[in-house]
Design a protein around this motif. Structure first.
Motif, PDB file in Angstrom:
ATOM      1  N   THR A   1     -18.459 -65.121  20.029  1.00 24.87           N
ATOM      2  CA  THR A   1     -19.055 -65.987  19.012  1.00 24.87           C
ATOM      3  C   THR A   1     -20.561 -66.115  19.259  1.00 24.87           C
ATOM      4  O   THR A   1     -21.058 -65.719  20.315  1.00 24.87           O
ATOM      5  CB  THR A   1     -18.412 -67.391  19.040  1.00 24.87           C
ATOM      6  OG1 THR A   1     -18.732 -68.006  20.296  1.00 24.87           O
ATOM      7  CG2 THR A   1     -16.906 -67.321  18.841  1.00 24.87           C
TER       8      THR A   1
ATOM      9  N   THR B   1      -8.474 -68.485  15.729  1.00 22.68           N
ATOM     10  CA  THR B   1      -9.093 -68.961  14.483  1.00 22.68           C
ATOM     11  C   THR B   1     -10.272 -68.115  14.018  1.00 22.68           C
ATOM     12  O   THR B   1     -10.694 -68.239  12.874  1.00 22.68           O
ATOM     13  CB  THR B   1      -9.594 -70.413  14.637  1.00 22.68           C
ATOM     14  OG1 THR B   1     -10.637 -70.447  15.628  1.00 22.68           O
ATOM     15  CG2 THR B   1      -8.470 -71.349  15.041  1.00 22.68           C
ATOM     16  N   TRP B   2     -10.814 -67.269  14.880  1.00 28.04           N
ATOM     17  CA  TRP B   2     -12.042 -66.572  14.496  1.00 28.04           C
ATOM     18  C   TRP B   2     -11.963 -65.061  14.624  1.00 28.04           C
ATOM     19  O   TRP B   2     -12.848 -64.356  14.144  1.00 28.04           O
ATOM     20  CB  TRP B   2     -13.240 -67.114  15.278  1.00 28.04           C
ATOM     21  CG  TRP B   2     -13.137 -66.938  16.766  1.00 28.04           C
ATOM     22  CD1 TRP B   2     -12.499 -67.761  17.640  1.00 28.04           C
ATOM     23  CD2 TRP B   2     -13.679 -65.879  17.548  1.00 28.04           C
ATOM     24  NE1 TRP B   2     -12.611 -67.266  18.919  1.00 28.04           N
ATOM     25  CE2 TRP B   2     -13.338 -66.112  18.905  1.00 28.04           C
ATOM     26  CE3 TRP B   2     -14.439 -64.742  17.254  1.00 28.04           C
ATOM     27  CZ2 TRP B   2     -13.711 -65.270  19.933  1.00 28.04           C
ATOM     28  CZ3 TRP B   2     -14.805 -63.896  18.288  1.00 28.04           C
ATOM     29  CH2 TRP B   2     -14.444 -64.167  19.606  1.00 28.04           C
TER      30      TRP B   2
ATOM     31  N   ASN C   1     -10.257 -66.207  22.597  1.00 28.10           N
ATOM     32  CA  ASN C   1      -9.814 -66.219  21.209  1.00 28.10           C
ATOM     33  C   ASN C   1      -8.721 -67.258  21.027  1.00 28.10           C
ATOM     34  O   ASN C   1      -7.615 -67.110  21.525  1.00 28.10           O
ATOM     35  CB  ASN C   1      -9.306 -64.831  20.799  1.00 28.10           C
ATOM     36  CG  ASN C   1      -8.941 -64.760  19.329  1.00 28.10           C
ATOM     37  OD1 ASN C   1      -9.173 -65.692  18.568  1.00 28.10           O
ATOM     38  ND2 ASN C   1      -8.352 -63.659  18.929  1.00 28.10           N
TER      39      ASN C   1
ATOM     40  N   VAL D   1     -19.759 -67.308  14.155  1.00 28.23           N
ATOM     41  CA  VAL D   1     -18.960 -68.512  14.362  1.00 28.23           C
ATOM     42  C   VAL D   1     -19.519 -69.233  15.581  1.00 28.23           C
ATOM     43  O   VAL D   1     -19.890 -68.589  16.560  1.00 28.23           O
ATOM     44  CB  VAL D   1     -17.476 -68.126  14.635  1.00 28.23           C
ATOM     45  CG1 VAL D   1     -16.645 -69.332  14.991  1.00 28.23           C
ATOM     46  CG2 VAL D   1     -16.882 -67.383  13.459  1.00 28.23           C
TER      47      VAL D   1
END
Length: 187
Positions: free
Chosen positions: A12, A22-23, A19, A150
């Motif tokens: 991110t 969600t991304w 992880n 993100v």
């Protein structure tokens, strides 16, 4: 030709590589997912070794071999390449082509032995603690960071506080349709 050790991570903007689901989705079939799968196949073609820690290995062993009609090519790649898993407790890896490296005090020496052999790249992904240890030991030849747009504000980071890397040279930057950017750095 000796092998290079390459770390590939999805990360991110705030440096999180853990992880939470969600991304990042490795099976994403969106336009960006297909673009990322294509570059992953390019990278995979240049490698014949895969290095992970036990936790990542077990997660991948439970997921990828069960994928049917995998359009990403990851399943075929992982079934074909030589896999190295670092673990002090794993006895039977139960995945063909896997060698267990028992690590310990000589883990860096074991990794250097692997990269001294003839072959193509060895790629490490996930395995945050292992990646951090090998970066600190100076054994990593290239970083491939797929930076997702993100910010999570929490989670395990690839570069914990106190990490210093000053000898990086940008080898490539490539943007994808959904905002992900690949940054490749060599040492």
């Amino acid at each position: 030709m000796t092998r290079r050790l390459i770390i590939t991570e999805n990360i991110t903007l705030d440096g999180v590589v853990e992880n939470d689901g969600t991304w990042f989705d490795p099976t994403d079939d969106s336009e960006q997912g297909r673009e990322l799968a294509e570059v992953t196949r390019e990278h995979a073609a240049a490698s014949d070794g895969f290095l992970v820690g036990r936790t990542t290995f077990e997660e991948m062993r439970e997921f990828w071999p069960r994928q049917v009609d995998d359009g990403t090519g990851v399943t075929d790649h992982l079934n074909r390449v030589e896999k190295f898993v670092v673990s002090r407790s794993l006895e039977d890896p139960n995945w063909e082509g896997t060698t267990v490296l028992h690590g310990g005090d000589d883990l860096v020496g074991q990794i250097r032995e692997l990269t001294a052999r003839e072959g193509r790249d060895i790629v490490l992904t996930g395995s945050i603690s292992l990646a951090q240890q090998l970066l600190a030991a100076g054994t990593v030849d290239e970083l491939r960071l797929f930076v997702f747009p993100v910010v999570l504000g929490t989670g395990r980071c690839l570069f914990p506080e106190g990490t210093t890397l000053r000898d990086l040279t940008l080898a490539e930057s490539r943007a994808f349709s959904g905002g992900v950017v690949l940054l490749r750095y060599t040492r």
